[in-house]
Design an enzyme around this catalytic site. Structure first.
Site, PDB file in Angstrom:
ATOM      1  N   LYS A  64       0.741  -1.206   0.004  1.00  0.00           N
ATOM      2  CA  LYS A  64       0.073   0.002   0.052  1.00  0.00           C
ATOM      3  C   LYS A  64       0.856   1.296   0.171  1.00  0.00           C
ATOM      4  O   LYS A  64       0.291   2.400  -0.412  1.00  0.00           O
ATOM      5  CB  LYS A  64      -0.981  -0.023   1.332  1.00  0.00           C
ATOM      6  CG  LYS A  64      -1.762  -1.292   1.309  1.00  0.00           C
ATOM      7  CD  LYS A  64      -2.730  -1.110   0.143  1.00  0.00           C
ATOM      8  CE  LYS A  64      -3.840  -2.575   0.489  1.00  0.00           C
ATOM      9  NZ  LYS A  64      -3.450  -3.969   0.818  1.00  0.00           N
TER      10      LYS A  64
HETATM   11  C1  LIG Z   1      -4.161  -4.990   0.286  1.00  0.00           C
HETATM   12  C2  LIG Z   1      -3.481  -6.316   0.249  1.00  0.00           C
HETATM   13  C3  LIG Z   1      -3.424  -7.160  -0.621  1.00  0.00           C
HETATM   14  C4  LIG Z   1      -4.718  -7.212  -1.577  1.00  0.00           C
HETATM   15  O1  LIG Z   1      -4.451  -6.209  -2.559  1.00  0.00           O
HETATM   16  P1  LIG Z   1      -5.868  -5.626  -3.259  1.00  0.00           P
HETATM   17  O2  LIG Z   1      -5.275  -4.462  -4.073  1.00  0.00           O
HETATM   18  O3  LIG Z   1      -6.832  -5.281  -2.353  1.00  0.00           O
HETATM   19  O4  LIG Z   1      -6.372  -6.701  -4.318  1.00  0.00           O
HETATM   20  C5  LIG Z   1      -2.813  -8.343  -0.698  1.00  0.00           C
HETATM   21  N1  LIG Z   1      -1.669  -8.409   0.157  1.00  0.00           N
HETATM   22  C6  LIG Z   1      -1.321  -7.562   0.891  1.00  0.00           C
HETATM   23  C7  LIG Z   1      -0.393  -7.740   1.906  1.00  0.00           C
HETATM   24  C8  LIG Z   1      -2.002  -6.241   1.009  1.00  0.00           C
HETATM   25  O5  LIG Z   1      -1.937  -5.364   2.009  1.00  0.00           O
END
Ligand SMILES: *Cc1c(COP(=O)(O)O)cnc(C)c1O
Length: 498
Positions: free
Chosen positions: A118
């Site tokens: 993120k």
């Molecule tokens: C948010 C997240 C995901 C999923 O990603 P999306 O964009 O919601 O599909 C997978 N792994 C981790 C560690 C995340 O933080």
């Protein structure tokens, strides 16, 4: 900037002609849809050659310029440099590709301040949003809301903390995040932040945030105070766009080290929850990056696998809490953008699907749409036990440690290869540091509970290095210990913003 500016439309088809700045400032379209570019820009001839020698921040600027053409080049250069080039990421190049013997590639997206992917978007989103508000002439202050399955919340808090004229509020499901994830949020510093646990799961928290957004009375009262609500979730185009860059960057790295030939097609396998990460890969493919398949990996909450296989999206099913909590999602918001792209930009069709989803929790797409999706996407799911075995297997063979989300993708890829014999180079998108999920990783390695300090236990068990932001949690004061019922989210927002 091209003569014809790139404009954005709503997936529900009732609003359109927005500039990128308007789309980012607004977050969600007024008709309830998500913003999508009218046409995906194409990578110019020679773009990969041009980007191959560049640093990550320059590649990101290159890609962002294509999508945000109402932002100046110099401006984007500054934002990308501040986000990715100034020591906030602990790797040389914010998104390095790790190659293991035997042809496994991992795109490591967790070298930022909160140790999950993120950060790739949320380190730059505050700059994009502040600039977008200036461009649209909006003089109001912003209150950024986020529902989090664990990682978005912390990344949003870290990105927006103490940013001028901004407040940030994060809701996380009380029983749905790891201990480290919770501690990261409850110890958050900054004068403009609020964190609260919600009784329920991520879908409850996300639904609560969506309700807050559509609360007309709240909006009026905020407007009277010169405040408006915006979102840090991946429904905001300002989160999606920066994610496209790392797909392009990974391809450049593989070309640079001779792993793929120029123009050779590769796959990406992505651990998926809200469909934001993999959708960015889809836009990279639309730009002309040589991607054959995007493999959508799910945990036991395999609603997306079922959808890609059958064309039926059905959220009326049991919700499981798994060792990959950031993928414990039954309503994947960004799928709406894919439906729009795959139904020939037919907002009426998307509207129908979303109404059916709201009414009955389910919709079925046409055979044509399903086939188009199958042309670009593969899918698969696995259990916690499968993912745990994958963590142990790859650590025992390579001394390389992955987190439970990345392990889901790795296992799904292994099965995909077995099933199809597809030998194309495939990059596993690695979304979190294993140190965010010490307990599950220790379990997978057969190391038991690990005692009081799980980070130390994992370090001792594997001889790997823990990220500094996580070891720094030790002894930090927990500032936010409040839990609100689902119905209490609105009041918490009012209290903090009014
Ligand atoms: C948010 C997240 C995901 C999923 O990603 P999306 O964009 O919601 O599909 C997978 N792994 C981790 C560690 C995340 O933080």
């Amino acid at each position: 900037m091209g003569v014809d500016a790139l404009l954005y439309n709503s997936t529900r088809g009732r609003e359109g002609g927005y500039t990128a700045a308007m789309a980012i400032a607004g977050g969600l379209a007024g008709d309830g849809g998500l913003f999508v570019p009218e046409e995906a820009p194409l990578l110019p001839e020679g773009a990969i050659d041009a980007m191959a020698p560049m640093r990550y921040e320059e590649r990101a600027e290159y890609v962002l310029r294509e999508f945000l053409d109402d932002f100046g080049g110099g401006e984007l250069a500054r934002y990308t440099r501040e986000a990715y080039g100034t020591g906030k990421f602990d790797a040389d190049g914010a998104a390095p590709v790790r190659s293991l013997a035997g042809g496994d590639y991992f795109l490591e997206l967790w070298h930022g301040p909160t140790c999950a992917f993120k950060d790739m978007a949320l380190q730059i989103l505050p700059s994009l949003m502040t600039a977008a508000l200036q461009k649209t002439g909006d003089g109001r202050d912003v209150c950024v809301l986020a529902a989090t399955s664990g990682d978005t919340g912390k990344a949003a808090l870290e990105g927006f903390r103490d940013v001028g004229r901004t407040k940030v509020i994060v809701f996380y499901p009380r029983d749905g995040v790891s201990d480290i994830q919770r501690l990261q949020m409850t110890t958050q510093e900054g004068e403009n932040v609020l964190v609260a646990a919600v009784e329920g799961n991520f879908d409850d928290a996300q639904a609560g945030v969506k309700n807050i957004f559509s609360d007309a009375r709240l909006r009026e009262r905020l407007t009277a105070r010169g405040v408006f609500l915006s979102s840090a979730n991946s429904i905001n185009w300002g989160r999606l766009a920066p994610q496209i860059a790392y797909y392009v960057s990974a391809y450049c790295d593989l070309v640079n080290n001779g792993s793929v030939g120029r123009g050779e097609h590769i796959n990406f396998c992505v651990p998926t929850g809200n469909f934001g990460n993999i959708l960015a890969g889809f836009y990279a493919k639309k730009m002309g990056l040589p991607i054959a398949k995007l493999i959508c990996a799910s945990n036991r909450n395999d609603v997306l696998t079922q959808f890609i296989n059958t064309g039926v999206y059905d959220r009326n099913r049991e919700f499981y809490t798994t060792t990959s909590p950031s993928m414990d999602i039954l309503v994947s918001s960004n799928l709406e953008r894919l439906l729009y792209e795959m139904s020939g930009s037919d907002g009426t069709a998307v509207n129908g699907y979303m109404e059916a989803l709201a009414r009955e929790g389910r919709y079925a797409v046409s055979g044509a749409v399903r086939e188009l999706i199958a042309g670009s996407f593969e899918c698969g799911s696995c259990t916690d036990a499968d993912a745990g075995r994958a963590i142990a297997d790859i650590f025992n063979r390579h001394g390389y440690l992955i987190d439970p989300h990345t392990a889901v993708a790795y296992e799904v890829l292994r099965r995909y290869r077995e099933r199809t014999g597809d030998g194309a180079p495939t990059v596993v998108v690695s979304t979190a540091s294993p140190y965010k999920f010490c307990g599950s990783v220790l379990d997978a390695l057969g190391c038991g509970a690990g005692g009081a300090d799980m980070i130390d236990a994992l370090r001792a068990a594997t001889g790997t290095v823990a990220p500094a932001p996580l070891t720094a949690l030790r002894g930090k004061r927990e500032r936010f210990t409040r839990t609100v019922p689902r119905g209490g989210m609105l009041a918490a927002v009012e209290e903090f913003c009014l």
